[in-house]
Scaffold this motif. Structure first.
Motif, PDB file in Angstrom:
ATOM      1  N   THR A 176      -6.110   1.690  -0.882  1.00  0.00           N
ATOM      2  CA  THR A 176      -5.645   2.696  -1.847  1.00  0.00           C
ATOM      3  C   THR A 176      -6.428   2.594  -3.164  1.00  0.00           C
ATOM      4  O   THR A 176      -6.482   3.550  -3.922  1.00  0.00           O
ATOM      5  CB  THR A 176      -4.136   2.570  -2.173  1.00  0.00           C
ATOM      6  OG1 THR A 176      -3.927   1.355  -2.896  1.00  0.00           O
ATOM      7  CG2 THR A 176      -3.270   2.587  -0.922  1.00  0.00           C
ATOM      8  N   ASN A 187      -3.197  -1.899   1.112  1.00  0.00           N
ATOM      9  CA  ASN A 187      -3.045  -1.808  -0.342  1.00  0.00           C
ATOM     10  C   ASN A 187      -4.409  -1.696  -1.018  1.00  0.00           C
ATOM     11  O   ASN A 187      -4.594  -0.897  -1.925  1.00  0.00           O
ATOM     12  CB  ASN A 187      -2.314  -3.047  -0.880  1.00  0.00           C
ATOM     13  CG  ASN A 187      -0.820  -2.852  -1.005  1.00  0.00           C
ATOM     14  OD1 ASN A 187      -0.346  -2.246  -1.956  1.00  0.00           O
ATOM     15  ND2 ASN A 187      -0.085  -3.330  -0.014  1.00  0.00           N
ATOM     16  N   PHE A 202       2.265  -1.759  -2.787  1.00  0.00           N
ATOM     17  CA  PHE A 202       3.061  -1.059  -1.783  1.00  0.00           C
ATOM     18  C   PHE A 202       3.570  -2.112  -0.816  1.00  0.00           C
ATOM     19  O   PHE A 202       2.809  -2.659  -0.027  1.00  0.00           O
ATOM     20  CB  PHE A 202       2.211  -0.005  -1.069  1.00  0.00           C
ATOM     21  CG  PHE A 202       1.685   1.054  -1.987  1.00  0.00           C
ATOM     22  CD1 PHE A 202       2.527   2.046  -2.492  1.00  0.00           C
ATOM     23  CD2 PHE A 202       0.357   1.055  -2.377  1.00  0.00           C
ATOM     24  CE1 PHE A 202       2.043   3.013  -3.363  1.00  0.00           C
ATOM     25  CE2 PHE A 202      -0.136   2.021  -3.242  1.00  0.00           C
ATOM     26  CZ  PHE A 202       0.718   2.999  -3.739  1.00  0.00           C
ATOM     27  N   ARG A 203       4.847  -2.375  -0.887  1.00  0.00           N
ATOM     28  CA  ARG A 203       5.409  -3.498  -0.126  1.00  0.00           C
ATOM     29  C   ARG A 203       5.439  -3.231   1.372  1.00  0.00           C
ATOM     30  O   ARG A 203       5.451  -4.158   2.175  1.00  0.00           O
ATOM     31  CB  ARG A 203       6.808  -3.838  -0.651  1.00  0.00           C
ATOM     32  CG  ARG A 203       6.765  -4.344  -2.090  1.00  0.00           C
ATOM     33  CD  ARG A 203       8.157  -4.459  -2.696  1.00  0.00           C
ATOM     34  NE  ARG A 203       8.970  -5.452  -2.016  1.00  0.00           N
ATOM     35  CZ  ARG A 203       8.893  -6.753  -2.218  1.00  0.00           C
ATOM     36  NH1 ARG A 203       8.020  -7.222  -3.101  1.00  0.00           N
ATOM     37  NH2 ARG A 203       9.670  -7.588  -1.572  1.00  0.00           N
ATOM     38  N   SER A 204       5.438  -1.955   1.757  1.00  0.00           N
ATOM     39  CA  SER A 204       5.481  -1.633   3.191  1.00  0.00           C
ATOM     40  C   SER A 204       4.075  -1.610   3.811  1.00  0.00           C
ATOM     41  O   SER A 204       3.939  -1.492   5.019  1.00  0.00           O
ATOM     42  CB  SER A 204       6.171  -0.286   3.401  1.00  0.00           C
ATOM     43  OG  SER A 204       5.466   0.707   2.694  1.00  0.00           O
ATOM     44  N   ASP A 223       2.628  -3.860  -9.117  1.00  0.00           N
ATOM     45  CA  ASP A 223       2.706  -2.581  -8.414  1.00  0.00           C
ATOM     46  C   ASP A 223       1.967  -2.590  -7.100  1.00  0.00           C
ATOM     47  O   ASP A 223       0.880  -2.059  -6.983  1.00  0.00           O
ATOM     48  CB  ASP A 223       2.097  -1.487  -9.304  1.00  0.00           C
ATOM     49  CG  ASP A 223       3.131  -0.921 -10.249  1.00  0.00           C
ATOM     50  OD1 ASP A 223       4.317  -1.275 -10.096  1.00  0.00           O
ATOM     51  OD2 ASP A 223       2.758  -0.136 -11.130  1.00  0.00           O
TER      52      ASP A 223
END
Ligand SMILES: Nc1ncnc2c1ncn2[C@@H]1O[C@H](COP(=O)(O)OP(=O)(O)OP(=O)(O)O)[C@@H](O)[C@H]1O
Ligand SMILES: [Mg+2]
Length: 237
Positions: free
Chosen positions: A103, A100, A92-94, A90
């Motif tokens: 977060t 990441n 965040f690919r963007s 999981d």
């Protein structure tokens, strides 16, 4: 915070009206290491998801240290010390690696980030790379790293080695073992690579169709090829 004891009593769960897990009871002492084994589709992921409050509860209880988390929502379980690295990486690919990680920081000091970069030099090198540019192993490290920033006292890992090259598996398992041995967290590992899983674990639990069919120590299982065959239907090593 030091590692916490995990205690599960008579847990039953599923998805909506469908029951998957039944009568699951086990405990992992603070700082202990448990490996959960079982064939595909037996309910290993469902067990970890249930510990996080992500399935339909049908009975039983979950305790983290002294805290009964059974009735709590997922975020509150995380706040109570449960850290979850799901089978689906999981990230965040963007976002970049560093974004990441931010977060997972949730207001904690940046020095925590530097500690994580020390633990995962590969992520430090790639801190400005986008999530999309990461290899499978790097994505797995990033997911683990972000979870660790939450300072879990019980870490739940769902097949972290899936699809990774042997040398990356070695590195990742070494990191996780060090964490467990640091006394900072209790670890529950779901893993299909039996040899590595047994190397890691103190205690082992085998699941079949949502029920525990064997519980014991890693060396016991390792020494009994017949048992491994009957429980898991595969050779060892
Ligand atoms: N979201 C869902 N909704 C309904 N049923 C589900 C859901 N997720 C899993 N299941 C079912 O629950 C059972 C257990 O699945 P689970 O993913 O827990 O197995 P697993 O042991 O983790 O398998 P694998 O080794 O392939 O990861 C399976 O029969 C599966 O089809
Ligand atoms: Mg699974």
């Amino acid at each position: 915070m030091p590692a916490a004891r995990l205690e599960v009593q008579g847990l039953a769960a599923g998805y909506g009206s469908v029951g998957i897990l039944g009568d699951i009871s086990f405990a992992v002492p603070a700082g202990g290491r448990l490996t959960v084994l079982g064939r595909n589709g037996v309910g290993k992921t469902t067990l970890l998801a249930t510990l996080m409050g992500l399935t339909t509860h049908k009975g039983g209880s979950v305790k983290v240290g002294d805290r009964d988390v059974t009735g709590l929502k997922t975020y509150a379980r995380a706040a109570a010390g449960l850290g979850y690295v799901p089978q689906t990486r999981d990230i965040f690919r963007s976002l970049t690696v560093e974004e990441n990680l931010f977060t997972g920081l949730k207001g904690r000091p940046r020095t925590d980030l530097e500690a994580i970069y020390t633990m995962f030099p590969r992520l430090a090198e790639r801190r400005n790379h986008g999530g999309m540019q990461l290899s499978g192993g790097e994505q797995q490290m990033l997911t683990l790293a972000r979870t660790l920033l939450g300072k879990p006292t019980v870490l739940l890992l769902d097949e972290p080695l899936e699809g990774l090259a042997p040398v990356i598996c070695d590195q990742l398992m070494e990191t996780v073992l060090k964490l467990a041995q640091s006394g900072e967290m209790t670890v529950v590992l779901v893993e299909q690579q039996i040899e590595r899983a047994l190397d890691f674990a103190d205690d082992v639990m085998v699941i079949e169709r949502g029920r525990i069919v064997w519980q014991g120590q890693a060396p016991q299982l390792r020494a009994d090829q017949g048992l491994v065959d009957s429980l898991l239907g595969v050779g060892i090593g």
